[in-house]
Design a protein around this motif. Structure first.
Motif, PDB file in Angstrom:
ATOM      1  N   SER A  11     -17.194  18.960   6.120  1.00 32.37           N
ATOM      2  CA  SER A  11     -18.407  18.593   5.395  1.00 32.37           C
ATOM      3  C   SER A  11     -18.533  17.077   5.348  1.00 32.37           C
ATOM      4  O   SER A  11     -17.529  16.358   5.373  1.00 32.37           O
ATOM      5  N   TRP A  12     -19.755  16.582   5.315  1.00 30.49           N
ATOM      6  CA  TRP A  12     -19.984  15.143   5.326  1.00 30.49           C
ATOM      7  C   TRP A  12     -19.416  14.498   4.057  1.00 30.49           C
ATOM      8  O   TRP A  12     -18.922  13.376   4.089  1.00 30.49           O
ATOM      9  N   GLU A  13     -19.461  15.216   2.940  1.00 26.50           N
ATOM     10  CA  GLU A  13     -18.888  14.703   1.684  1.00 26.50           C
ATOM     11  C   GLU A  13     -17.388  14.474   1.846  1.00 26.50           C
ATOM     12  O   GLU A  13     -16.852  13.460   1.415  1.00 26.50           O
ATOM     13  N   ARG A 309     -29.447  -3.816  15.510  1.00 22.69           N
ATOM     14  CA  ARG A 309     -30.801  -4.044  16.081  1.00 22.69           C
ATOM     15  C   ARG A 309     -31.393  -2.771  16.667  1.00 22.69           C
ATOM     16  O   ARG A 309     -32.431  -2.824  17.315  1.00 22.69           O
ATOM     17  N   ASP A 310     -30.738  -1.642  16.463  1.00 21.95           N
ATOM     18  CA  ASP A 310     -31.299  -0.361  16.900  1.00 21.95           C
ATOM     19  C   ASP A 310     -32.088   0.248  15.748  1.00 21.95           C
ATOM     20  O   ASP A 310     -31.562   0.414  14.654  1.00 21.95           O
ATOM     21  N   HIS A 311     -33.336   0.569  16.023  1.00 22.69           N
ATOM     22  CA  HIS A 311     -34.156   1.258  15.023  1.00 22.69           C
ATOM     23  C   HIS A 311     -34.023   2.753  15.262  1.00 22.69           C
ATOM     24  O   HIS A 311     -34.232   3.218  16.372  1.00 22.69           O
ATOM     25  N   VAL A 312     -33.679   3.476  14.208  1.00 22.30           N
ATOM     26  CA  VAL A 312     -33.429   4.903  14.387  1.00 22.30           C
ATOM     27  C   VAL A 312     -34.195   5.732  13.361  1.00 22.30           C
ATOM     28  O   VAL A 312     -34.588   5.237  12.298  1.00 22.30           O
ATOM     29  N   ALA A 313     -34.392   7.001  13.710  1.00 20.23           N
ATOM     30  CA  ALA A 313     -34.892   7.997  12.765  1.00 20.23           C
ATOM     31  C   ALA A 313     -33.732   8.927  12.467  1.00 20.23           C
ATOM     32  O   ALA A 313     -32.973   9.293  13.363  1.00 20.23           O
ATOM     33  N   VAL A 314     -33.570   9.282  11.185  1.00 23.19           N
ATOM     34  CA  VAL A 314     -32.403  10.047  10.738  1.00 23.19           C
ATOM     35  C   VAL A 314     -32.753  11.518  10.524  1.00 23.19           C
ATOM     36  O   VAL A 314     -33.830  11.837  10.008  1.00 23.19           O
ATOM     37  N   ARG A 315     -31.846  12.405  10.926  1.00 23.55           N
ATOM     38  CA  ARG A 315     -31.939  13.836  10.637  1.00 23.55           C
ATOM     39  C   ARG A 315     -30.714  14.213   9.809  1.00 23.55           C
ATOM     40  O   ARG A 315     -29.597  13.872  10.173  1.00 23.55           O
ATOM     41  N   MET A 316     -30.936  14.905   8.710  1.00 22.50           N
ATOM     42  CA  MET A 316     -29.814  15.326   7.855  1.00 22.50           C
ATOM     43  C   MET A 316     -29.751  16.845   7.693  1.00 22.50           C
ATOM     44  O   MET A 316     -28.854  17.363   7.031  1.00 22.50           O
ATOM     45  N   THR A 317     -30.682  17.564   8.293  1.00 24.81           N
ATOM     46  CA  THR A 317     -30.689  19.022   8.162  1.00 24.81           C
ATOM     47  C   THR A 317     -29.469  19.597   8.904  1.00 24.81           C
ATOM     48  O   THR A 317     -28.991  18.981   9.846  1.00 24.81           O
ATOM     49  N   PRO A 318     -28.973  20.762   8.478  1.00 23.83           N
ATOM     50  CA  PRO A 318     -27.817  21.342   9.177  1.00 23.83           C
ATOM     51  C   PRO A 318     -28.169  21.607  10.639  1.00 23.83           C
ATOM     52  O   PRO A 318     -29.279  22.038  10.939  1.00 23.83           O
ATOM     53  N   CYS A 319     -27.245  21.315  11.543  1.00 26.02           N
ATOM     54  CA  CYS A 319     -27.503  21.558  12.965  1.00 26.02           C
ATOM     55  C   CYS A 319     -26.879  22.895  13.344  1.00 26.02           C
ATOM     56  O   CYS A 319     -25.726  23.156  12.997  1.00 26.02           O
ATOM     57  N   GLY A 325     -23.006  16.156   9.213  1.00 26.69           N
ATOM     58  CA  GLY A 325     -23.253  14.724   9.088  1.00 26.69           C
ATOM     59  C   GLY A 325     -24.594  14.302   9.653  1.00 26.69           C
ATOM     60  O   GLY A 325     -25.364  15.129  10.144  1.00 26.69           O
ATOM     61  N   PRO A 326     -24.897  12.996   9.560  1.00 31.45           N
ATOM     62  CA  PRO A 326     -26.207  12.511   9.985  1.00 31.45           C
ATOM     63  C   PRO A 326     -26.369  12.553  11.510  1.00 31.45           C
ATOM     64  O   PRO A 326     -25.393  12.440  12.242  1.00 31.45           O
ATOM     65  N   ARG A 327     -27.618  12.727  11.949  1.00 35.96           N
ATOM     66  CA  ARG A 327     -27.947  12.577  13.368  1.00 35.96           C
ATOM     67  C   ARG A 327     -29.021  11.498  13.471  1.00 35.96           C
ATOM     68  O   ARG A 327     -29.809  11.317  12.537  1.00 35.96           O
TER      69      ARG A 327
END
Ligand SMILES: [Zn+2]
Length: 437
Positions: A11-13, A309-319, A325-327
């Motif tokens: 788990s990410w925690e 310097r990388d701009h990202v969009a985050v996904r936290m839903t279960p894969c 953890g984050p994607r």
């Protein structure tokens, strides 16, 4: 295939709790050994690791810019004053592809190098390539950090076929005769090879390659551009991403292709910031911002809150793959960004919108700003290459212009040019060409 099942599915925690202990130890190490961080943290009133607290308080610490680290390099200490390891402990020294003057050196101890390879192996294995398969690589074991990724292929248990950079003939011969299941290359080169093979009557889509692993520049995760690559190769495209100063292929997409998992978990801690203010943003589902990375157990030259310097969009839903953890999906790099009447524009996003017009366009585009610098007045000139045999068509140019306006909120002037007009890259593409006239 999940390479390290226990690590990648914890788990990410639980991961954060383990990382908190590593981070506190890394801070003690930095304050003891790094003149750079002793001075930098003292300026913020932090004299000991206890003053800094744990991972939960990390946003109180200052960010590290690549330039300030580089500025401390001297002839006597070419690594800079953040070097923590004794020179005798270093086993590898890479250099980054700086555009000006002396390169930036990236030193590694044996454990650093092993951590890099471990993280990279997890990231590439996430793509679905499996033990016993063949992979053709186009990176070289040259001066750049990408060379370290090559060792991760053996770690996964692949048969690695290196062909090097810019060896299209050799690459297609390897695909034809050795029948590899995978290739690894930049998305630009993957796009170039689709055309190159077609011109020579080579049926790339019908060849053995099932997986195209792209890395080295943004764009491989953009849906329309990815669709063009997948059609051309008849294969599944997944992307991986790292940053030379921190580690190679830190992140890698799984077969769900919904953002890259952190293969380097346990070695690197990710954060998100507002690129304009530097303020911390929560690592929450749907959040966008600049990625900031901190080494957790690095020895040679660990970095704290390093701005990628990388701009990202985050996904936290279960894969569904089971990794936790984050994607992230990379939207672009600050260094490539243009600002058109107040709107931030990444060139790779323009390419993705234009690629949505395939098969009428080739997927090759070039932005040709009229003024030097980041800030541009609309309309922004965009050169779009037509598909092979397609004729210029005013309605198509207008449709592309309109789609760019509605999706990216930018006014452009679209010029259509015949197939083959734009130069191809066998490594990374320059999507922006400043108009010299
Ligand atoms: Zn996944």
């Amino acid at each position: 295939m999940i390479l390290d099942l226990e690590v990648e599915t914890r788990s990410w925690e639980e991961q954060l709790a383990l990382d908190d202990a590593s981070y506190r130890e890394q801070l003690r190490y930095l304050l003891e050994r790094s003149a750079f961080y002793r001075a930098k943290l003292a300026a913020e009133g932090i004299g000991s690791a206890a003053d800094a607290g744990g991972l939960a308080e990390i946003a109180r610490l200052p960010l590290t810019e690549k330039q300030e680290v580089k500025a401390t390099a001297t002839r006597e200490n070419p690594f800079g004053s953040h070097l923590c390891a004794d020179p005798s402990e270093l086993v590898r020294i890479y250099s980054t592809s700086g555009t000006t003057g002396t390169p930036t050196f990236v030193p590694l101890t044996a454990r650093d190098l092993d951590d890099w390879v471990t993280g990279s192996a997890r990231s590439y294995a996430a793509s679905g390539i499996a033990l016993g398969q063949r992979i053709v690589s186009t990176y070289t074991a040259g001066p750049f950090v990408a060379g370290a990724a090559l060792a991760s292929f053996e770690r996964i248990g692949l048969c690695h076929v290196p062909v090097g950079v810019g060896q299209s003939e050799r690459l297609l011969a390897a695909v034809d005769l050795l029948r590899p299941e995978a290739v690894v290359l930049t998305p630009s080169y993957a796009a170039h090879l689709v055309d190159w093979a077609a011109e020579r009557g080579f049926d790339l889509a019908g060849a053995s390659v099932e997986r195209v692993l792209v890395a080295g520049e943004p764009g491989g995760g953009e849906p329309a551009f990815r669709a063009v690559l997948e059609a051309g190769w008849g294969a599944r495209v997944t992307e991986a991403m790292g940053i030379g100063d921190i580690g190679i292929s830190l992140w890698g997409e799984c077969e769900e292709r919904d953002g890259m998992h952190l293969g380097a978990r346990g070695f690197v801690h990710p954060e998100l910031i507002d690129p304009d203010t530097g303020g911390a943003l929560p690592l929450a589902d749907g959040a966008e911002g600049e990625l900031v990375l901190t080494h957790l157990r690095h020895q040679a030259a660990p970095l704290l809150r390093f701005r990628t310097r990388d701009h990202v969009a985050v996904r936290m839903t279960p894969c569904p793959c089971g990794r936790t953890g984050p994607r992230v999906r990379c939207l672009g790099r600050t260094d490539d960004m243009l600002i058109v009447r107040g709107v931030n524009l990444f060139p790779s996003a323009v390419r993705d919108v234009v690629s949505g017009f395939a098969p009428r366009v080739s997927g090759h585009v070039r932005l040709r700003p009229r003024q030097p610098g980041v800030t541009q007045e609309p309309p922004l000139p965009v050169v779009v290459e037509l598909a092979r045999g397609a004729a210029a068509d005013e309605a198509l140019a207008e449709a592309i212009r309109e789609r760019l306006r509605s999706v990216l909120v930018v006014q452009t002037r679209v010029e259509l040019v015949p197939f083959g007009s734009l130069t191809r890259s066998e490594y990374k593409s320059e999507l922006v060409e400043y108009d010299a006239t």
